[in-house]
Scaffold this active site. Structure first.
Site, PDB file in Angstrom:
ATOM      1  N   CYS D 181       0.865  -1.191   0.000  1.00  0.00           N
ATOM      2  CA  CYS D 181       0.000   0.000   0.000  1.00  0.00           C
ATOM      3  C   CYS D 181       0.900   1.240   0.000  1.00  0.00           C
ATOM      4  CB  CYS D 181      -0.889   0.038   1.236  1.00  0.00           C
ATOM      5  SG  CYS D 181      -1.829  -1.450   1.556  1.00  0.00           S
ATOM      6  N   HIS D 185       1.084   5.167  -1.391  1.00  0.00           N
ATOM      7  CA  HIS D 185       0.329   6.006  -0.450  1.00  0.00           C
ATOM      8  C   HIS D 185       1.088   6.397   0.812  1.00  0.00           C
ATOM      9  CE1 HIS D 185      -3.387   5.852  -2.727  1.00  0.00           C
ATOM     10  NE2 HIS D 185      -3.250   4.552  -2.867  1.00  0.00           N
ATOM     11  N   ARG D 229     -13.088  -0.935  -2.359  1.00  0.00           N
ATOM     12  CA  ARG D 229     -11.927  -0.081  -2.647  1.00  0.00           C
ATOM     13  C   ARG D 229     -10.638  -0.819  -2.266  1.00  0.00           C
ATOM     14  NH1 ARG D 229      -9.544   3.006  -5.922  1.00  0.00           N
ATOM     15  NH2 ARG D 229      -8.446   1.064  -5.807  1.00  0.00           N
ATOM     16  N   CYS D 233      -7.569  -2.337  -4.551  1.00  0.00           N
ATOM     17  CA  CYS D 233      -6.167  -1.986  -4.301  1.00  0.00           C
ATOM     18  C   CYS D 233      -5.320  -3.253  -4.302  1.00  0.00           C
ATOM     19  CB  CYS D 233      -6.012  -1.284  -2.953  1.00  0.00           C
ATOM     20  SG  CYS D 233      -6.550   0.425  -2.963  1.00  0.00           S
TER      21      CYS D 233
END
Lengths: 103, 151, 217, 272
Positions: D181, D185, D229, D233
């Protein structure tokens, strides 16, 4: 049956702006499914609007209007408390009408 | 402002009413398949009863310079011209150019907004067709970008 | 199924009754708990099997460094770089550059290896997701450095020349396995992990280094 | 509008002409501006409204084998309290003995109150059957907290454990592309293609990112829940398939939600 529309009609001066969201796939007829077969077009083709039961606007749409369509237009002479009704009809003959009160 | 619940409650009654009176018979219309099947802007305008389109500053097209996603491109058409019968929104490079047609009545402004799908960057057109068949247009370029992770 | 987690959690719950602020399990216990949670939170779908969750020592070290903000120890970093360097092979026919036009397509393509992608498809390179490359493509990411004029600003006029050899070989190595040069690079290891084929990597090489590529205009 | 655009355009061309070769940066900035303009044009008329209306109806309707509504569902602030519930989720629930996010909690309520089988709904693909209803419910429930500030509890030990697990998951590199992730991010002011990437490790990115879902996706015309969502991802990360309501997805929710403390809830948003 299709899901309800969301209609907002807001008066300002001597007219009302109407914003509508419709729940519809609006399949373009350009896409292919997993097996390579074209998915047939399925779209709203006629839209009508009325103010207190009197027709004020008609429109024709093709399959290139976006999914879950948005429409905005302005009705002259509409005031708070008036009723705005929208009807759509798609190319499979399905139809839906919803109404909102001008605020 | 009307609540959502009221909308839901009203809609059933209104639908019933409309079913009994017919769908605005005075405005009954056959969907203009020929116009929506037309490949080019000029052919679609012709099928909608307009002559050769001429550019006009009295017609306005509104849209983004760049659309982050071609699936939803906000477009609006408006005109200050008198005697306009209908207005059209078109995307030149779509497989079928015509997106939407709005009939103008004395009760509504000649100003409509909706959202269109665009397969690629293209000029978009707003066309106003007058009662005597003149077609006047405005156009602008909308770039469609490839977004996201591309997956 | 959730035994170890429940055990840990109930131990924590008991502590909560006796202390205002219960201590967290140790970092090692949290690592173990995370692994257990991973093991029961995913299932195979399409080509994405659960074998993809097998811990990779390079990734374990880099993930920990990312999380704690403390860089990987210099010696360990060297070891990571060395073992990744050892995976890099030169082009089988000695030619480093393919066709930049094909390279542009691969750079644009972000597909491949997800559970919705067919296992036998040619994977994309995802390049534009993170890098500016050609000047024409406005939709580019900024996670990696700009590669616009990559060859030109490095003075590559003839990729086959001796003068260009170091930069050509470095670029080849970087695309094949970026961690040979930067232990915890975020760039996918395209050859090492079987994302791009040798032929595809050559095309991407051409996009970056061919003087006729739009990148170097 | 058109006139304003013309002026804007003229200024831009003048600038580019003046700046000569330095125009690349300028052209780039203007494309970012244009994207912002595009997004602003879509704000009025978010089709998420359609799902919100459906969700409210589903909450109040008597449904399922027990023919009951969800009006007595406890989302953490007591039975039937909807407003403000979403900005405190995920949280620990004593009755189930675990930390739950909005969607997994809805499954608990649908099972207990309405008699649906939670594990069957969890296995149903997104957008189908009762799963589509869970998304609509989550859309309405999140909308009821619109404008409120995120304030997740970290008082229960399990909530703190889940935060630490979520943090580890967030930074866990894996799969064929070695993506975590954090690859996309964990930094400010980065983009993938033209999309801004929220830094989910701190404010304001965490609140902005986490606080926007459920959101309507214009690219496919679908309403996406927070679980979907995260699911997508992981798909893009080339990981295997995360189970609906799995501990991993809930732990990530805790991590992002706690990081987003004080951030404003904007869901249901409209996204690319």
């Amino acid at each position: 049956m299709a899901d309800p529309m969301r209609i907002r009609a807001q008066a300002s001066g001597d007219k009302a702006t109407v914003r509508v969201l419709m729940s519809h796939e609006m399949e373009s007829g350009q896409r292919k499914d997993g097996t390579g077969k074209t998915i047939p077009a399925w779209h709203i083709q006629d839209v009508t609007a009325s103010l207190n039961g009197k027709p004020v606007m008609t429109a024709e749409w093709g399959p290139a209007v976006s999914k879950n369509p948005f429409l905005q237009f302005t009705i002259k002479g509409a005031k708070a408390g008036d009723k705005v009704a929208i009807t759509w009809k798609d190319n499979k003959g399905d139809t839906r009408t919803d109404e909102a009160t001008v605020s | 402002m009307q609540t959502r619940r009221e909308t839901l409650k009203h809609s059933a009654a209104v639908a019933g009413l409309l079913a009994s009176t017919g769908l605005f018979p005075q405005y009954a219309q056959a969907f203009d398949k020929a116009a929506f099947d037309a490949k080019t802007v000029a052919d679609a305008v012709k099928a909608m009863g307009g002559g050769a389109p001429a550019e006009s500053k009295d017609v306005t097209i509104t849209g983004p310079d760049i659309a982050e996603n071609g699936a939803v491109v906000p477009l609006a058409v408006s005109t200050t011209l008198p005697n306009v019968k209908r207005v059209l929104l078109l995307v030149e490079k779509n497989p079928n150019a015509l997106i939407a047609m709005f009939n103008v009545s004395p009760e509504v402004e000649a100003n409509f907004a909706t959202r269109a799908k665009m397969g690629q960057s293209s000029d978009v057109y707003a066309v106003a067709i007058t009662n005597d068949g003149k077609a006047l247009f405005a156009k602008k370029e909308v770039k469609v970008t490839l977004g996201g992770c591309g997956g | 199924m959730t035994r170890s987690y429940l055990h840990l959690a109930s131990a924590a719950a008991v502590l909560a009754l006796t202390a205002c602020s219960a201590p967290l399990p140790s970092s090692a216990d949290l690592d173990k708990l995370t692994q257990d949670i991973v093991a029961r939170s995913f299932r195979a779908q399409g080509q994405a099997g659960v074998d993809r969750l097998q811990p990779d020592e390079d990734n374990r070290l880099c993930s920990e460094a990312d999380r704690t903000g403390a860089p990987v120890d210099a010696k360990l970093a060297q070891a990571i770089e060395a073992r990744n360097m050892a995976t890099i092979k030169g082009p089988s026919d000695g030619k480093y550059l393919g066709d930049w036009k094909e390279g542009e397509k691969i750079a644009q393509d972000g597909r491949g290896k997800t559970w919705t992608d067919p296992a036998n498809m040619a994977n994309g390179g995802n390049c534009y997701n993170c890098h500016q490359i050609s000047r024409e493509e406005l939709s580019y990411g900024t996670l990696g450095p700009s590669l616009y004029q990559y060859g030109k600003i490095r003075g590559v006029t003839d990729p086959n020349s001796a003068a260009a050899k170091p930069i050509v070989e470095y670029t080849w190595g970087k695309i094949n396995n970026a961690r040979a040069y930067n232990a915890c690079s975020s760039m996918p290891r395209f050859a090492h992990k079987g994302i791009l084929t040798e032929a595809q990597i050559k095309h991407v090489m051409a996009l970056l280094l061919d003087p006729t590529s739009p990148v170097n205009k | 509008m058109t006139h304003r655009q013309d002026v804007h355009g003229a200024k831009r061309w003048l600038l580019i002409a003046l700046m000569g070769l330095a125009s690349v940066a300028q052209a780039q900035k203007s494309s970012t501006d244009s994207i912002a303009e595009y997004r602003a044009m879509l704000q009025d008329g978010n089709p998420a409204d359609l799902f919100e209306a459906k969700g409210e109806d589903l909450w109040k309707q008597k449904r399922g084998p027990k023919n009951a509504s969800l009006e007595q569902c406890d989302l953490g602030k007591g039975p039937g309290v909807v407003k403000g519930a979403w900005v405190e989720l995920p949280r620990y629930f004593a009755d189930t003995g675990r930390v739950q996010d909005l969607e997994s909690r809805l499954l608990t309520c649908m099972e207990q109150l309405q008699g649906f089988k939670a594990d069957e709904i969890a296995k149903t693909p997104f957008g189908r059957g009762e799963q589509a209803n869970v998304t609509a419910l989550a859309t309405w429930i999140s909308a009821e907290s619109k404008g409120m500030k995120f304030n997740l509890s970290q008082s229960h030990p399990q909530e703190r454990v889940m935060y630490e697990v979520g943090k580890r998951l967030f930074f866990m590199r894996g799969g064929p592309h070695d993506f975590a992730c954090a690859t996309c991010h964990a930094q400010d002011d980065k983009r993938i293609r033209l999309q801004d990437l929220p830094n989910l490790t701190q404010q304001p990115g965490a609140g902005n990112g986490f606080g926007a879902w459920p959101a309507y996706r214009v690219s496919n015309g679908q309403m996406w829940s927070a679980q979907l969502r995260l699911n997508d991802c992981y798909r893009q990360q080339r990981f295997p398939y995360p189970l609906f309501g799995s501990e991993a997805t809930i732990a990530l929710g805790v991590y992002m939600g706690v990081n987003g403390k004080g951030g404003e809830a904007t869901a249901p948003a409209i996204k690319r």
